[in-house]
Design an enzyme around this catalytic site. Structure first.
Site, PDB file in Angstrom:
ATOM      1  N   HIS A 169       5.692  -0.890  -2.789  1.00 10.59           N
ATOM      2  CA  HIS A 169       5.290  -0.183  -4.010  1.00 10.59           C
ATOM      3  C   HIS A 169       5.406   1.329  -3.852  1.00 10.59           C
ATOM      4  CE1 HIS A 169       2.831  -3.934  -5.403  1.00 10.59           C
ATOM      5  NE2 HIS A 169       4.108  -4.051  -5.655  1.00 10.59           N
ATOM      6  N   ASN A 177       0.827  -1.212   0.000  1.00 12.93           N
ATOM      7  CA  ASN A 177       0.000   0.000   0.000  1.00 12.93           C
ATOM      8  C   ASN A 177       0.859   1.258   0.000  1.00 12.93           C
ATOM      9  OD1 ASN A 177      -2.003  -1.862   0.161  1.00 12.93           O
ATOM     10  ND2 ASN A 177      -2.413  -1.563   2.334  1.00 12.93           N
ATOM     11  N   PRO A 208     -11.442 -11.780   3.064  1.00 13.02           N
ATOM     12  CA  PRO A 208     -12.832 -12.251   2.931  1.00 13.02           C
ATOM     13  C   PRO A 208     -12.983 -13.307   1.837  1.00 13.02           C
ATOM     14  CG  PRO A 208     -12.722  -9.846   2.757  1.00 13.02           C
ATOM     15  CD  PRO A 208     -11.310 -10.357   2.735  1.00 13.02           C
ATOM     16  N   CYS A 228      12.685  23.297 -10.597  1.00 13.44           N
ATOM     17  CA  CYS A 228      13.481  23.172 -11.827  1.00 13.44           C
ATOM     18  C   CYS A 228      12.607  23.185 -13.077  1.00 13.44           C
ATOM     19  CB  CYS A 228      14.339  21.898 -11.785  1.00 13.44           C
ATOM     20  SG  CYS A 228      13.429  20.402 -12.207  1.00 13.44           S
TER      21      CYS A 228
HETATM   22  N1  APR Z   1     -10.215  -6.994   4.792  1.00 16.93           N
HETATM   23  C1  APR Z   1      -9.256  -7.783   4.268  1.00 16.93           C
HETATM   24  N2  APR Z   1      -9.142  -8.026   2.952  1.00 16.93           N
HETATM   25  C2  APR Z   1     -10.027  -7.445   2.134  1.00 16.93           C
HETATM   26  C3  APR Z   1     -11.061  -6.591   2.603  1.00 16.93           C
HETATM   27  C4  APR Z   1     -11.143  -6.372   4.014  1.00 16.93           C
HETATM   28  N3  APR Z   1     -12.070  -5.585   4.567  1.00 16.93           N
HETATM   29  N4  APR Z   1     -11.773  -6.170   1.540  1.00 16.93           N
HETATM   30  C5  APR Z   1     -11.219  -6.724   0.449  1.00 16.93           C
HETATM   31  N5  APR Z   1     -10.168  -7.505   0.800  1.00 16.93           N
HETATM   32  C6  APR Z   1      -9.264  -8.310  -0.040  1.00 16.93           C
HETATM   33  C7  APR Z   1      -9.839  -8.746  -1.371  1.00 16.93           C
HETATM   34  O1  APR Z   1     -10.566  -9.964  -1.231  1.00 16.93           O
HETATM   35  C8  APR Z   1      -8.574  -8.922  -2.202  1.00 16.93           C
HETATM   36  O2  APR Z   1      -8.056 -10.232  -2.094  1.00 16.93           O
HETATM   37  O3  APR Z   1      -8.173  -7.490  -0.369  1.00 16.93           O
HETATM   38  C9  APR Z   1      -7.585  -7.935  -1.581  1.00 16.93           C
HETATM   39  C10 APR Z   1      -7.286  -6.719  -2.412  1.00 16.93           C
HETATM   40  O4  APR Z   1      -6.628  -7.139  -3.575  1.00 16.93           O
HETATM   41  P1  APR Z   1      -5.999  -6.102  -4.599  1.00 16.93           P
HETATM   42  O5  APR Z   1      -6.983  -5.023  -4.864  1.00 16.93           O
HETATM   43  O6  APR Z   1      -5.493  -6.880  -5.738  1.00 16.93           O
HETATM   44  O7  APR Z   1      -4.818  -5.434  -3.743  1.00 16.93           O
HETATM   45  P2  APR Z   1      -3.309  -5.868  -3.617  1.00 16.93           P
HETATM   46  O8  APR Z   1      -3.161  -7.323  -3.447  1.00 16.93           O
HETATM   47  O9  APR Z   1      -2.717  -4.986  -2.585  1.00 16.93           O
HETATM   48  O10 APR Z   1      -2.758  -5.446  -5.033  1.00 16.93           O
HETATM   49  C11 APR Z   1      -1.382  -5.510  -5.265  1.00 16.93           C
HETATM   50  O11 APR Z   1      -1.651  -4.384  -7.343  1.00 16.93           O
HETATM   51  O12 APR Z   1      -2.483  -2.799  -8.786  1.00 16.93           O
HETATM   52  C12 APR Z   1      -1.470  -3.121  -7.931  1.00 16.93           C
HETATM   53  O13 APR Z   1       0.087  -1.646  -7.104  1.00 16.93           O
HETATM   54  C13 APR Z   1      -1.203  -2.132  -6.826  1.00 16.93           C
HETATM   55  O14 APR Z   1      -0.162  -2.607  -4.689  1.00 16.93           O
HETATM   56  C14 APR Z   1      -1.191  -2.984  -5.583  1.00 16.93           C
HETATM   57  C15 APR Z   1      -0.948  -4.378  -6.136  1.00 16.93           C
END
Ligand code: APR
Length: 248
Positions: free
Chosen positions: A120, A103, A215, A151
């Site tokens: 990231h 994040n 979830p 600049c």
């Molecule tokens: N608590 C826990 N997990 C949750 C919740 C919640 N309240 N709500 C959603 N989720 C889960 C979803 O089920 C999903 O598996 O969080 C995850 C979010 O996934 P992504 O949106 O893919 O996020 P992330 O894994 O951090 O993505 C990785 O992708 O686009 C890039 O750079 C961006 O850092 C990011 C990377």
């Protein structure tokens, strides 16, 4: 579920070196949308058009207008939720050492964790695309798009766009933390973006216990998770916290 939560809490109590890997899901309860899935950012915005490094270099104004400004506004007002606070408490108790986060919202630091690898990058800082000077996002007037450095160059957020490398130092340290921990909490990540998704596998193959909170099941659930707590990050951390005497 209560049994699984107890099992997770016991594993944390007996572990000596706990690490965490977090993704967008941990900040959902702070009002920040995830990237994938229902209501996700990439449902509304094409990442190749707005989050790829080529898009940024070719048309920074277009990228600033759509993606970054929207997210910078959210990040400014968001506050840590019970999951972030729970991880900070785990550090204060001396159980958790390092948080590796995908994040860019800075909420782990805001909650009180002191060793956070921002895999990231971050939205809290901007970097000039011309002279590389860094500057805090809060110090820049984002109503002027694109924001410019003294600049004359255009500032970009100091985060990793698609098509960019993870800074070798962060990658090295994350791999090291993952291979040295004996328990990894994997919270709120779809575990689909590399190389971040490799970290739990590195931990697992070095003998660590993997506790996953999400979830929805992810590719990791089958592949590596020893304990899968299906639910929201804040709720699950609170329930684990009762056994660990965490006060969030
Ligand atoms: N608590 C826990 N997990 C949750 C919740 C919640 N309240 N709500 C959603 N989720 C889960 C979803 O089920 C999903 O598996 O969080 C995850 C979010 O996934 P992504 O949106 O893919 O996020 P992330 O894994 O951090 O993505 C990785 O992708 O686009 C890039 O750079 C961006 O850092 C990011 C990377």
């Amino acid at each position: 579920m209560e049994n699984l939560i107890k099992k997770a809490a016991n594993a944390i109590l007996t572990a000596e070196n706990v690490a965490a890997l977090t993704g967008a899901g941990i900040s959902v309860e702070s009002g920040i949308p995830p990237f994938r899935g229902k209501g996700g950012v990439w449902e509304r915005i094409d990442p190749m058009e707005y989050a790829h490094i080529d898009a940024l270099t070719q048309d920074p104004v277009k990228v600033w207008k759509v993606l970054i400004k929207e997210m910078a506004a959210l990040v400014g007002i968001a506050q840590p939720n019970d999951a972030h606070k729970g991880l900070a408490q785990l550090e204060r108790q001396g159980r958790l050492k390092t948080v590796i986060t995908q994040n860019v919202d800075g909420l782990h630091q805001k909650a009180g964790n002191t060793d956070v690898i921002e895999f990231h990058g971050t939205f809290a800082w901007l970097r000039c695309m011309q002279c590389d000077k860094r500057c805090e996002t809060g110090a820049i007037d984002l109503s002027v798009i694109p924001p410019r450095c003294e600049c004359g160059g255009i500032y970009r957020p100091d985060c990793i766009f698609f098509g960019e490398m993870i800074p070798p130092r962060d990658l090295r340290r994350s791999s090291q933390v993952s291979s040295e921990c004996d328990l990894m909490l994997v919270i709120g990540t779809s575990a689909t973006v590399q190389p971040a998704a490799l970290m739990p596998l590195t931990a697992k193959s070095s003998g660590a216990v993997i506790i996953e909170i999400n979830p929805e099941p992810t590719p990791l659930t089958e592949q590596a998770s020893d304990i899968f707590l299906q639910g929201k990050a804040g709720d699950m951390m609170n329930r684990i916290g009762k056994f660990l005497k965490l006060e969030v």
